[in-house]
Structures are given as C-alpha cells and as structure tokens.
Write an enzyme that holds these catalytic residues in place. Sequence first.
Site, PDB file in Angstrom:
ATOM      1  N   ASP A  28      -4.076 -15.222  -6.142  1.00 40.17           N
ATOM      2  CA  ASP A  28      -4.603 -14.416  -4.900  1.00 40.17           C
ATOM      3  C   ASP A  28      -5.555 -13.506  -5.532  1.00 40.17           C
ATOM      4  O   ASP A  28      -5.490 -12.251  -5.147  1.00 40.17           O
ATOM      5  CB  ASP A  28      -3.480 -13.702  -4.203  1.00 40.17           C
ATOM      6  CG  ASP A  28      -4.074 -13.208  -2.638  1.00 40.17           C
ATOM      7  OD1 ASP A  28      -5.128 -14.136  -2.406  1.00 40.17           O
ATOM      8  OD2 ASP A  28      -3.715 -12.175  -1.922  1.00 40.17           O
ATOM      9  N   VAL A  68       1.912   0.650   0.858  1.00 37.55           N
ATOM     10  CA  VAL A  68       2.155   1.292  -0.405  1.00 37.55           C
ATOM     11  C   VAL A  68       2.038   2.804   0.100  1.00 37.55           C
ATOM     12  O   VAL A  68       0.868   3.336   0.363  1.00 37.55           O
ATOM     13  CB  VAL A  68       0.906   0.882  -1.426  1.00 37.55           C
ATOM     14  CG1 VAL A  68       0.937   1.759  -2.877  1.00 37.55           C
ATOM     15  CG2 VAL A  68       0.961  -0.570  -1.648  1.00 37.55           C
ATOM     16  N   LYS A  83       6.017   0.365  -3.060  1.00 37.34           N
ATOM     17  CA  LYS A  83       5.539  -0.775  -2.338  1.00 37.34           C
ATOM     18  C   LYS A  83       6.543  -1.208  -1.519  1.00 37.34           C
ATOM     19  O   LYS A  83       7.708  -1.511  -1.961  1.00 37.34           O
ATOM     20  CB  LYS A  83       4.849  -1.777  -3.186  1.00 37.34           C
ATOM     21  CG  LYS A  83       4.567  -2.874  -2.169  1.00 37.34           C
ATOM     22  CD  LYS A  83       3.873  -4.019  -3.198  1.00 37.34           C
ATOM     23  CE  LYS A  83       3.340  -5.221  -2.241  1.00 37.34           C
ATOM     24  NZ  LYS A  83       2.647  -5.986  -3.172  1.00 37.34           N
TER      25      LYS A  83
END
Length: 276
Positions: A109, A4, A19
């Site tokens: 996640d 990033v 990103k």
Amino acid sequence: MSEVWRGHDEVLDRPVAVKVLAPGQPHTVDIVRTEARSAARLAHPNVAGVHDFGTSADQPYIVMELVEGRTLGQHLVGGALDWRIAVRIGAEVAAALAAAHSEGVVHRDIKPGNIMLTPSGAKVLDFGIAATVGQADEDPDGPVMGTPAYVAPERFAGCPATPATDMFALGTLLYQCLSGRLPWLRATPTELVHAECHDDPDPLPEIDGLPVEVVDLMSRCLAKEPGERPTAMVAALLLAEAVDARVYVPMSDLEPMPTPSNWIDEPTSAAGRHRA
C-alpha cells in the site's frame, strides 16, 4: 480503519504514536500483531519504527515512533514537486522498500498518504496490509488489497504480492510527484483499473533538467510485466545518484564485503565505493 493517538512513554520519557483500530472495525489480535512484527523487523531510517505491541480490554494496539511532519499526500495538494525533491523522496522510499523486501515483506500500500515527510527525510508508514513475498490474498474472491490507483496489474489477475508489486506503486508515486497527477486519469475506478492493466501511461510533461535515467527508471517501474521492473535497491541507488543524495540499502543486496555491519551508507557520488 485505524486511529493514531499521540502518547507519552512514561518509562523512557519520550513522545510516541499509539495506533488502534477505529471503533466499530472488526479486528483480531493476530492481524494487528502481524503488522507490528512486519514493521518491527525493519530497522531503517526511512521506516517508522515500532516500539511495542499489546492489548487493552481486548483491543490490540501498536506503539510506534512519533513521526512529525506532513504526509506526501498533503504536500501534493499544491501540485507537482520540484523534480529534485520528488526524486529524493523516491530514493528514500525505494531504500525503505529494499529493506522490507530483504526481509521478505511486501508493503502492498505504497501511496502518498503512507509517506510522511520529515526534516530528516521520508518515512514509510502503515504496514497494516503488508504480506510476505508470494503470500496469497486472504480472500481470493474478495477485493484486491491496496489502493487501486497504485496496485500493480498482475494483482488484479489474482497473482500474489511480490517486491515487483511495490515497485509499480513506487513508479506511480514518482510520476505523481513529478507531474502532480496520476499516470492514468479515468472517470471511474473500473476504467482506471482497465487502463493500468492495458494502456500505456500518459506521457510525462516536459520537466526542465530532469535526468533521462530517472524517466527511464520510472517507466520501467510502470511496466505491465513484473519481471521488467527494477529492484528497490537499484531504484534507490539510481535515484539517489541523480540528486547526489545518500540512501541506506541492505548489505545483503550488494556484493560481499569484509565488515560486520548489516547496513551501509552508500555514497552515490562515487560508484563502487561503500562506507561502513
């Protein structure tokens, strides 16, 4: 898997984050586009916003809101947080998950490294492995997507991702913020996965002033059976009430109300009242 970069939007004259996948990583435009679309559907104060998607020299990239601050993982290096701070973070992450789940998106996640703490509150980052509710894994014979310490037990049995998947991760996250450690401490990843699937979490240390309803909610999030876990909306409102905070939850998850707004600011100190 990705890098990033800090960038500058010359059209709107603002700093942004860009990103891109790290050099040498296999990629397809579709995978990165899917991540961008998943996050872009979520206009929520606790989710990092997505501004654009594109490709350059066949390299896909996402232009995102530049979030200033440190990750929750960096803060946890120093040990447990004050319970009021931990519960507020939990409420804000739960509110972000409620927004995602209302759009049929499972993050898959949730972990300290994907939560940024900013002066205005927590921001959920990285929808890189997000899935639609009920979506089967891309490779049924491959590894389970996610970070093992935060993956729900049913995922290791091959079940698809559901909102309850994220709620197990939220329970793990809350336990870690309150105690400074994971609910299960084992020597190897294999032993850790076995413990998550079969053993009760270690008892939470005594924390002076911590409301019992917070401990109960955290325990229900860590339940082995997905159906026993609370929804993200319930978790967000209960945790916010425990610290007299405000969170934004999707209006579709509440009773019908005569207002054109899709979102409400929920003053948790007054049950049953909603403020447009």
